[in-house]
Write a protein that holds these residues in place. Sequence first.
Motif, PDB file in Angstrom:
ATOM      1  N   LEU A 147      -0.287  -9.317  -2.678  1.00 28.56           N
ATOM      2  CA  LEU A 147       0.961  -8.568  -2.845  1.00 28.56           C
ATOM      3  C   LEU A 147       2.135  -9.229  -2.132  1.00 28.56           C
ATOM      4  CD1 LEU A 147      -0.142  -4.823  -2.569  1.00 28.56           C
ATOM      5  CD2 LEU A 147       0.205  -6.209  -4.626  1.00 28.56           C
ATOM      6  N   GLY A 148       1.850 -10.251  -1.352  1.00 29.74           N
ATOM      7  CA  GLY A 148       2.927 -10.984  -0.719  1.00 29.74           C
ATOM      8  C   GLY A 148       3.679 -10.185   0.330  1.00 29.74           C
ATOM      9  N   ALA A 149       4.968 -10.496   0.467  1.00 31.52           N
ATOM     10  CA  ALA A 149       5.786  -9.948   1.537  1.00 31.52           C
ATOM     11  C   ALA A 149       6.269  -8.525   1.295  1.00 31.52           C
ATOM     12  CB  ALA A 149       6.994 -10.860   1.777  1.00 31.52           C
ATOM     13  N   ARG A 150       6.338  -8.106   0.059  1.00 32.97           N
ATOM     14  CA  ARG A 150       6.842  -6.776  -0.278  1.00 32.97           C
ATOM     15  C   ARG A 150       6.172  -6.276  -1.543  1.00 32.97           C
ATOM     16  NH1 ARG A 150       9.019  -8.207   3.820  1.00 32.97           N
ATOM     17  NH2 ARG A 150      11.198  -7.930   4.502  1.00 32.97           N
ATOM     18  N   ALA A 151       6.159  -4.945  -1.696  1.00 38.80           N
ATOM     19  CA  ALA A 151       5.662  -4.351  -2.945  1.00 38.80           C
ATOM     20  C   ALA A 151       6.465  -3.098  -3.260  1.00 38.80           C
ATOM     21  CB  ALA A 151       4.177  -4.016  -2.838  1.00 38.80           C
ATOM     22  N   LEU A 152       6.788  -2.929  -4.528  1.00 36.52           N
ATOM     23  CA  LEU A 152       7.425  -1.722  -5.044  1.00 36.52           C
ATOM     24  C   LEU A 152       6.398  -1.058  -5.951  1.00 36.52           C
ATOM     25  CD1 LEU A 152      10.927  -3.204  -6.034  1.00 36.52           C
ATOM     26  CD2 LEU A 152      10.201  -2.282  -3.830  1.00 36.52           C
ATOM     27  N   LEU A 165       5.624  -4.187  -8.497  1.00 38.29           N
ATOM     28  CA  LEU A 165       6.490  -5.359  -8.437  1.00 38.29           C
ATOM     29  C   LEU A 165       6.236  -5.927  -7.051  1.00 38.29           C
ATOM     30  CD1 LEU A 165       9.851  -3.795  -9.746  1.00 38.29           C
ATOM     31  CD2 LEU A 165       8.017  -4.820 -11.098  1.00 38.29           C
ATOM     32  N   HIS A 166       5.779  -7.148  -6.957  1.00 34.04           N
ATOM     33  CA  HIS A 166       5.375  -7.645  -5.639  1.00 34.04           C
ATOM     34  C   HIS A 166       5.600  -9.140  -5.502  1.00 34.04           C
ATOM     35  CE1 HIS A 166       1.633  -9.642  -7.005  1.00 34.04           C
ATOM     36  NE2 HIS A 166       1.504  -8.624  -7.853  1.00 34.04           N
ATOM     37  N   GLY A 167       5.489  -9.589  -4.266  1.00 37.26           N
ATOM     38  CA  GLY A 167       5.637 -11.001  -3.989  1.00 37.26           C
ATOM     39  C   GLY A 167       4.350 -11.762  -4.266  1.00 37.26           C
ATOM     40  N   THR A 168       4.462 -13.074  -4.246  1.00 41.27           N
ATOM     41  CA  THR A 168       3.271 -13.902  -4.430  1.00 41.27           C
ATOM     42  C   THR A 168       3.473 -15.251  -3.744  1.00 41.27           C
ATOM     43  OG1 THR A 168       1.771 -14.952  -6.035  1.00 41.27           O
ATOM     44  CG2 THR A 168       4.097 -14.843  -6.634  1.00 41.27           C
ATOM     45  N   PRO A 169       2.414 -15.788  -3.144  1.00 44.53           N
ATOM     46  CA  PRO A 169       2.490 -17.139  -2.599  1.00 44.53           C
ATOM     47  C   PRO A 169       2.269 -18.192  -3.692  1.00 44.53           C
ATOM     48  CG  PRO A 169       0.338 -16.213  -2.132  1.00 44.53           C
ATOM     49  CD  PRO A 169       1.139 -15.125  -2.786  1.00 44.53           C
ATOM     50  N   ASN A 187       8.067 -14.846  -3.014  1.00 42.70           N
ATOM     51  CA  ASN A 187       8.219 -14.000  -1.830  1.00 42.70           C
ATOM     52  C   ASN A 187       9.673 -13.879  -1.388  1.00 42.70           C
ATOM     53  OD1 ASN A 187       5.699 -12.833  -1.002  1.00 42.70           O
ATOM     54  ND2 ASN A 187       4.970 -14.896  -0.515  1.00 42.70           N
ATOM     55  N   GLN A 188      10.419 -14.988  -1.439  1.00 44.90           N
ATOM     56  CA  GLN A 188      11.830 -14.931  -1.055  1.00 44.90           C
ATOM     57  C   GLN A 188      12.615 -14.019  -2.000  1.00 44.90           C
ATOM     58  OE1 GLN A 188       9.874 -17.511  -0.780  1.00 44.90           O
ATOM     59  NE2 GLN A 188      10.494 -18.885   0.871  1.00 44.90           N
ATOM     60  N   ASP A 189      12.197 -13.947  -3.267  1.00 48.82           N
ATOM     61  CA  ASP A 189      12.888 -13.094  -4.232  1.00 48.82           C
ATOM     62  C   ASP A 189      12.521 -11.624  -4.073  1.00 48.82           C
ATOM     63  OD1 ASP A 189      14.414 -15.042  -5.406  1.00 48.82           O
ATOM     64  OD2 ASP A 189      13.078 -15.375  -7.112  1.00 48.82           O
TER      65      ASP A 189
END
Length: 206
Positions: A147-152, A165-169, A187-189
Amino acid sequence: MNFRSFYLSVLLGLAAILTGCSSDGVPRIFTNEYGAVTDAGYKLPSVPVDKIPSKYHRQVVSYKTDEKPGTIIVDTKEKFLYLVMEGGKAMRYGIGVGRQGFEWSGTARVAMKREWPTWTPPAEMIKRQPELAKWRGGMPPGLSNPLGARALYLFNKNGDTGYRLHGTPEWHSIGKAMSSGCIRLLNQDIIDLYDRVKVGAKVIVQ
């Protein structure tokens, strides 16, 4: 225009693009914002943006819609997520979407937002990938967390859709159909999107 003037104008134009600046209303691209980031004690590595098509870099674009500002519109075909802004604009992000057999569409809302979330694989995923059973109780946050740095978290009238909606490495998955249905961003996005989106925001996936 002589060569020196032409060269200077080109350099200024490139600088405007890289810094996301524009004075004439044309798209603004934030290619320079994918460097290494320290967030909540985690050190996110820089993204090799030169290996990702520039159309998938975060940028402000002209966008016509009847949806109100703050609405998220996901274009799964073109692999873009739009956050509707004022004045006929939108912040556009490149995304990765569900692979064949895992696509979905519909309308939902952002019910929750989480920073560095725990990931719990659903039962059907564990059935397909038994090695994930060790995370049945939840995988702790971290750089390798899917889920990376954030998740909605997306809910509809029936409750939790199970989609995020989530981050990914996995930067190489942006612009492709590789996920199990969730919409993934760099992740930055996702950090940028997270800070702009309010709980309750409408999400349209099409």
